[in-house]
Design a protein around this motif. Sequence first.
Motif, PDB file in Angstrom:
ATOM      1  N   GLY A  27     -33.271  24.744 -31.594  1.00 32.66           N
ATOM      2  CA  GLY A  27     -32.449  23.727 -30.935  1.00 32.66           C
ATOM      3  C   GLY A  27     -31.147  23.484 -31.681  1.00 32.66           C
ATOM      4  N   LEU A  28     -31.222  23.472 -33.013  1.00 28.31           N
ATOM      5  CA  LEU A  28     -30.029  23.278 -33.829  1.00 28.31           C
ATOM      6  C   LEU A  28     -29.039  24.415 -33.630  1.00 28.31           C
ATOM      7  CD1 LEU A  28     -28.713  21.463 -35.951  1.00 28.31           C
ATOM      8  CD2 LEU A  28     -29.865  22.806 -37.721  1.00 28.31           C
ATOM      9  N   GLN A  74     -31.518  17.786 -17.534  1.00 33.52           N
ATOM     10  CA  GLN A  74     -31.520  19.127 -16.963  1.00 33.52           C
ATOM     11  C   GLN A  74     -32.762  19.927 -17.364  1.00 33.52           C
ATOM     12  OE1 GLN A  74     -30.474  21.133 -14.381  1.00 33.52           O
ATOM     13  NE2 GLN A  74     -28.350  20.733 -14.965  1.00 33.52           N
ATOM     14  N   THR A  75     -33.197  19.803 -18.601  1.00 34.19           N
ATOM     15  CA  THR A  75     -34.294  20.628 -19.101  1.00 34.19           C
ATOM     16  C   THR A  75     -35.672  20.057 -18.772  1.00 34.19           C
ATOM     17  OG1 THR A  75     -34.071  19.518 -21.237  1.00 34.19           O
ATOM     18  CG2 THR A  75     -32.981  21.656 -20.983  1.00 34.19           C
ATOM     19  N   LEU A  76     -35.856  18.754 -18.963  1.00 34.81           N
ATOM     20  CA  LEU A  76     -37.157  18.129 -18.721  1.00 34.81           C
ATOM     21  C   LEU A  76     -37.302  17.705 -17.260  1.00 34.81           C
ATOM     22  CD1 LEU A  76     -37.506  15.938 -21.946  1.00 34.81           C
ATOM     23  CD2 LEU A  76     -38.296  18.286 -21.540  1.00 34.81           C
ATOM     24  N   ARG A 326     -37.548  26.015 -22.386  1.00 36.76           N
ATOM     25  CA  ARG A 326     -36.626  24.916 -22.080  1.00 36.76           C
ATOM     26  C   ARG A 326     -36.792  23.769 -23.064  1.00 36.76           C
ATOM     27  NH1 ARG A 326     -39.321  21.100 -18.274  1.00 36.76           N
ATOM     28  NH2 ARG A 326     -41.404  21.895 -17.791  1.00 36.76           N
ATOM     29  N   PHE A 327     -37.939  23.724 -23.744  1.00 39.56           N
ATOM     30  CA  PHE A 327     -38.163  22.639 -24.700  1.00 39.56           C
ATOM     31  C   PHE A 327     -37.318  22.815 -25.962  1.00 39.56           C
ATOM     32  CE2 PHE A 327     -42.055  22.926 -22.136  1.00 39.56           C
ATOM     33  CZ  PHE A 327     -42.031  21.655 -21.576  1.00 39.56           C
ATOM     34  N   VAL A 328     -36.913  24.056 -26.232  1.00 39.81           N
ATOM     35  CA  VAL A 328     -35.978  24.294 -27.333  1.00 39.81           C
ATOM     36  C   VAL A 328     -34.646  23.615 -27.033  1.00 39.81           C
ATOM     37  CG1 VAL A 328     -34.539  26.079 -28.393  1.00 39.81           C
ATOM     38  CG2 VAL A 328     -36.997  26.417 -28.216  1.00 39.81           C
ATOM     39  N   VAL A 329     -34.164  23.769 -25.795  1.00 39.50           N
ATOM     40  CA  VAL A 329     -32.895  23.152 -25.413  1.00 39.50           C
ATOM     41  C   VAL A 329     -33.066  21.636 -25.273  1.00 39.50           C
ATOM     42  CG1 VAL A 329     -31.089  23.096 -23.663  1.00 39.50           C
ATOM     43  CG2 VAL A 329     -32.100  25.271 -24.331  1.00 39.50           C
ATOM     44  N   ALA A 330     -34.266  21.199 -24.883  1.00 36.96           N
ATOM     45  CA  ALA A 330     -34.535  19.758 -24.864  1.00 36.96           C
ATOM     46  C   ALA A 330     -34.431  19.192 -26.281  1.00 36.96           C
ATOM     47  CB  ALA A 330     -35.911  19.479 -24.280  1.00 36.96           C
ATOM     48  N   ALA A 331     -34.927  19.968 -27.263  1.00 36.05           N
ATOM     49  CA  ALA A 331     -34.784  19.550 -28.664  1.00 36.05           C
ATOM     50  C   ALA A 331     -33.312  19.473 -29.044  1.00 36.05           C
ATOM     51  CB  ALA A 331     -35.521  20.529 -29.583  1.00 36.05           C
TER      52      ALA A 331
END
Length: 474
Positions: A27-28, A74-76, A326-331
């Motif tokens: 995510g970073l 958008q992600t969740l 998508r949870f990576v981008v949510a992070a």
Amino acid sequence: MVAQSVASDSVHPVDQTLPPGKLITSGLQHVAAMYAGVVAPPLVVGAGIGLSTADITFLMGASLFTAGLATLLQTLGIWKIGARLPFVNGVSFAGVAPMLAIGKSAAPGHALPVIYGAVIVAGVLGFVLAPYFCKLVRFFPPVVTGSVITLIGLSLLPVAINWSQGGVPGAPGYASVSNIALAGATLAIVLVLRRVLTGFLQQIVILIGLVLGTLLAIPLGKSDFSPIKDAGLVGFPDPFHFGAPEFQIAAIISMCVVMLVCMTESTADILALGKIVDKPADEKMLAAGIRADALGSALSPVFNGFMASAFAQNIGLVAITKVRSRFVVAAAGGILILLGLCPALASVIALVPQPVLGGAGIVLFGSVAASGIKTLTEADLSDGNNLLIVATSVGVGVIPVVSNTFYEHFNDHLKIILDSGISTGCLVAVVLNLAFNHLGRKPGAEAQGEGSGEDAVEGAGDQQAAAARALPVH
């Protein structure tokens, strides 16, 4: 031939979760890739309307905060809102020019309230139009999507090149040998690491390259540590900090046009990302993604942010790393919110020099163009009509890329569309596809070639899935 499996589990890679360490690190990496793009528009707009340094800093923090909210949306997703793809949202560059024009025409001290009022109305309009706008998906076969995705990459490459030179034309040291050498060294680091590393480390080579490039920049005097000294620990973007929104018809019309441009670009981006992650976009997903953009845009002014739209550079990051969750981008969205709430943390990310970002950006943005070229291999380019569609749409789309003064004498409202090579190229590709592959064709031939209604969407999805299966699997 049996289709290659995208995952050993029944859960699609897009919906898989990663261990906390990998989740945060990946995510970073997304945040590092898009940070400059988020803070640049408020910096330009703030300076253009005469804000103080403190207010510009506040505006940048607010943009990070609202970008995080829009990315989570958008992600969740909630209800029918959100594409639920690894999709990063941030401040749209398309709105910078019209916002500056609005600021100049507004009464002193009222520029931001007028801008925010127009953005709110434009966001509501986009939300209402989403279920109708998404029906255009049937007019996005591979010959159109491939052209647009290629244009996305080509349009972003000048940004990376500008970063490589220093980021601010005319500033001391801009385009110096040391800046370009630093960008080249970062690019070399990313390529070497990609070749020698394996596993998870290979997936975060962009982040590692940014860190090593920044360390390399310190002895060269290219790193500025003053933002850390001046940054506060906590800073919440209190609602309507610059005043209640004001609604002026001319400003509203301008920002509604920008909203349509953003919706066009987001449609292309969702189609591109869906192809890359092997989850082809249909009308339902497109509508949900556009709703998230529109709702994020409508809510952003409440917290002093601007219009939100997809960040194409992060699509390149997904393509390179093959991390499709998508949870990576949510992070990443959560990190953006923290950065917006903690200026001191945001200043650490800001330490990455522009040339270092430029070196990594060449890989990121070039990979988007490469994905477009791969998509075009799914189109029948032996057909002269399709070849003409690609040639004309790409040719028209790169006009503002190679000449930023080409449309300078056109109407200001028209320039909002024309100055976006992605939008103009997309419109040209869609119109030419209609002219050559739809209009005048016999009903039976059209049904066989393109299909109609839901069948057309399903057929487009099958073509997209076939293209996506050709990509390496994470």
